[in-house]
Write an enzyme that holds these catalytic residues in place. Sequence first.
Site, short mmCIF file in Angstrom:
data_model
loop_
_atom_site.label_atom_id
_atom_site.label_comp_id
_atom_site.label_asym_id
_atom_site.label_seq_id
_atom_site.Cartn_x
_atom_site.Cartn_y
_atom_site.Cartn_z
N THR A 46 -13.19 18.25 -27.40
CA THR A 46 -14.54 18.28 -27.13
C THR A 46 -14.65 18.66 -25.67
O THR A 46 -15.82 19.06 -25.35
CB THR A 46 -15.13 16.67 -27.37
OG1 THR A 46 -14.58 16.28 -28.54
CG2 THR A 46 -16.41 16.41 -26.95
N TYR A 136 -2.26 13.72 -32.83
CA TYR A 136 -3.50 14.27 -32.97
C TYR A 136 -3.24 15.03 -34.45
O TYR A 136 -2.68 16.05 -34.55
CB TYR A 136 -4.07 15.16 -32.09
CG TYR A 136 -5.72 15.54 -32.43
CD1 TYR A 136 -6.31 14.92 -33.42
CD2 TYR A 136 -6.41 16.23 -31.41
CE1 TYR A 136 -7.64 15.22 -33.69
CE2 TYR A 136 -7.75 16.65 -31.62
CZ TYR A 136 -8.04 15.96 -32.86
OH TYR A 136 -9.51 16.48 -32.98
N LYS A 164 -4.69 9.91 -33.98
CA LYS A 164 -5.93 10.14 -34.25
C LYS A 164 -6.00 10.96 -35.66
O LYS A 164 -5.67 11.96 -35.51
CB LYS A 164 -6.53 11.01 -33.13
CG LYS A 164 -8.03 11.31 -33.39
CD LYS A 164 -8.48 12.33 -32.13
CE LYS A 164 -10.06 12.82 -32.28
NZ LYS A 164 -10.73 13.43 -31.27
N ILE A 207 -11.56 7.72 -31.94
CA ILE A 207 -11.82 8.61 -30.73
C ILE A 207 -12.89 9.55 -31.30
O ILE A 207 -12.67 10.37 -32.03
CB ILE A 207 -10.55 9.52 -30.53
CG1 ILE A 207 -9.29 8.55 -30.07
CG2 ILE A 207 -10.87 10.36 -29.42
CD1 ILE A 207 -8.07 9.19 -29.77
#
Length: 290
Positions: A46, A136, A164, A207
Amino acid sequence: MTLSGVYLPLITPFAGNGEIALDALEDLARAALEEGAAGLVALGTTAEVAMLAEEERRAVVEVCAKVCRERSAELIVGAGSSDTRGSAEALRALKTWPEVTGALVTVPSFVRPSEAGVLAHFTALAEQTPVPIVVYNIPYRTGQSVGAATLRRIGELPMVAGVKHAVGGVDQDTLSLLADPPEGFAVLAGDDPYLSALLALGGSGGILASAHLRTGLFVELVEAWRSGEVAHARTLGHRLSALSASVFTEPNPTVIKGVLHAQGRIPTASVRLPLVPAGQDSVEAVLRLL
């Protein structure tokens, strides 16, 4: 490290001259923690991390470290790459900031190793990292699917705190992992529209890029599932899922930036190429939902 609650993966706001708007970044970080976020994530997808220069990345972490130090909040920093040796170096560099409590490390992308290779990658990193690792798992970006059995083995490593989990839905591996996770291994939602579903199945939090816009409501959703307020959690979960889906109608974080700019919270909606700003229709759709 105990991962629980809402973590905000901060955007990188840009000023009119193209430089990072550090004051706006600090304001976003403070606002999220004031609304109940458990911590911040710096240098995630992001943040447009791939388009930031090294000195810009350091400036972002400095701002986030300052805010987290003042608020006694957790700070997770994106680190690593598809190269195990380079990832280990990036992890060791996090010792520069004592405020960093964890590292977000993506499953190796493009290389597409076997699941045995993914396990070996994280085993090597766990032996060298100064802070706990959050894996992730995002196969639609990495091209590498990691099953529940492999994630369990990674989760048993002593310096791995959680995952995540962003697989584009709630698949069989998601169900299997949440039914029997390793002790102390947190499963955090990484696909915002599926946060409520993962919480209902036993997830620890998320998240969530969408939480830039309504941090307090995402925190409320986590607490509702945790306290057994099922009817309220379902209703709120559906509302926030619709909001999140609207946020991701164009590549992340373009719509979020458009909305934040419209709200006067960041100086521009600018993103760096190859991203281009979100269309006005997409931004207005989110504003109507808000």
